[in-house]
Every structure is written in structure tokens, then in C-alpha cells.
Design an enzyme around this catalytic site. Structure first.
Site, PDB file in Angstrom:
ATOM      1  CB  ALA A 115      -3.820   7.155   8.999  1.00  0.00           C
ATOM      2  CD  GLU A 116       1.199   5.041   7.338  1.00  0.00           C
ATOM      3  OE1 GLU A 116       1.392   3.827   7.136  1.00  0.00           O
ATOM      4  OE2 GLU A 116       1.170   5.879   6.426  1.00  0.00           O
ATOM      5  CB  SER A 117       0.334   1.248  12.949  1.00  0.00           C
ATOM      6  OG  SER A 117       0.487   2.240  13.964  1.00  0.00           O
TER       7      SER A 117
END
Length: 217
Positions: A115-117
Site C-alpha cells: 500500500a505504501e510503495s
């Protein structure tokens, strides 16, 4: 196409330190799609002593990707989070090690990284969050991460921080993920998931990814 102009420039004042040179370039197609979502990122790299920015990936590996937001934060994302390809083997040993060390589910760590990267080590958000788990400088320092772009350190620090949030919110994954995105103080202020579309979308997508990673682990 390189942005430039033909206006005459004043002669350099040699009595003052030279300013760092910057150059921006843009492909003819502009910002293009990536895994079904519009890219909101810029590549930053050094070339002949000049810091350059481009929306096209450079032909070498020495660059950073500047993200405008985390991978899963866009409320209007067109990605099908139930079907988008998972990263089943990337950094698996590092994730397993961190999960064991901090006693959290490795599937949750993978979901947060996704989700972040989208499992990219060299990304930087507009807020300054860095690497796989998008650690803010202060968080990285608190988690003893010296190099946030080094995968092992980033995953260890991000997992440690995630474990602290889970403990702080009594194991509630929704609140811990909301705190990871918007900060624990904000979650406490609203006594739940903040009413920010980006945070609400983020929590929902992390949960989807978490359930999917649990099934393949």
C-alpha cells in the site's frame, strides 16, 4: 522536451555561492498509467552535477522516485485491489524476520509495504516519507533506521513502528493502519479512523491486501 527559455540571463555573481542547478523534463505523453493508476511521481537524479527531474524513468538505476502520495492513498484509484498482482516473494526473508522479531503477521507487513510503495525501495513522498514502508525522517530516527532506502533497515523500522501502533490501539488493525497513515495523534483526536478520504481509502485497501496476502502465505 526540456523546459527552458531564450531570455538572456544576468552574469553570475561570483561573490556568492553558486545555486544548485535544476532541470525538469517531461515526456510527450505526460504522466502515464502504471498498474491501472495514473502515475503521480517524478524521477530525481544527478547528471553532470545537475539535479534533474523527469516523469520518464532514467536509463540508469541511480535515481529516486518522488511520489505525491502513497500508492494506495488515492480515493479515485482505478486499481482493482482484489485482483492487482501481489508481491509474493519480494523481500520475503526480511519480512519474515521482522514479523518474528516484533510478533506481527508477515501478511500485514506485506500489505503495508504494498500500500505504501508497491514494494519500491527508492521512493520519496511529497511529505518526505522514504522507502518501502514510507518512513518519515522522525519515525526512521526513532526506530533506529540510519538508511531508510536500505530494504532491511526500512522493513525492520517500519515493522517495529507498526507493532508499536498495534500495541497502542489494542491490536485493532484498522486503527493501527489509520495511525500509520495519518498519525496516532489524529486517530486519538477523532477516536477512530479520521474522516479523511485518503486515510479511509488506505485502511480499506490495506485490509484487502492483508486478507489476500494471508491466503498466499
Amino acid at each position: 522536451m526540456v523546459l527552458d527559455n531564450d531570455y538572456p540571463l544576468p552574469k553570475a555573481d561570483t561573490s556568492k555561492p553558486a545555486k544548485r542547478q535544476l532541470k525538469a523534463s517531461y515526456s510527450e505523453n505526460g504522466i502515464v498509467s502504471d498498474l491501472g493508476v495514473e502515475k503521480r511521481k517524478v524521477y530525481q537524479y544527478e547528471k553532470n552535477g545537475i539535479t534533474a527531474f523527469s516523469d520518464s524513468e532514467p536509463g540508469h538505476n541511480n535515481y529516486r522516485i518522488l511520489l505525491y502520495e502513497c500508492f494506495a492513498c488515492r480515493p479515485d484509484s482505478t486499481i482493482d485491489w482484489y485482483k492487482t498482482p501481489l508481491f509474493k516473494s519480494e523481500y520475503a526473508s526480511l519480512v519474515a524476520r521482522a514479523a518474528h522479531r516484533y510478533q506481527i503477521d508477515p501478511a500485514l507487513i506485506k500489505a503495508v509495504i504494498h500500500a505504501e510503495s508497491a514494494f519500491r525501495t527508492n521512493v520519496v513522498s511529497k511529505a518526505g516519507a522514504m522507502g518501502l514502508m514510507q518512513l518519515m525522517p522522525a519515525t526512521a530516527k526513532d526506530m533506529n533506521v540510519r538508511d531508510a532506502f536500505q530494504a532491511e533497515q526500512n522493513i525492520d523500522g517500519g515493522s517495529r513502528y507498526l507493532a508499536k501502533l498495534l500495541a497502542q490501539f489494542n491490536g485493532d488493525i484498522d486503527l493501527a493502519c489509520a495511525a500509520y497513515n495519518a498519525g496516532p495523534t489524529t486517530v486519538k483526536q477523532y477516536n477512530g479512523i479520521p474522516p479523511y478520504p485518503e486515510t479511509q481509502a488506505y485502511v480499506q485497501r490495506v485490509k484487502i491486501l492483508y486478507n489476500r496476502y494471508r491466503k498466499v502465505s
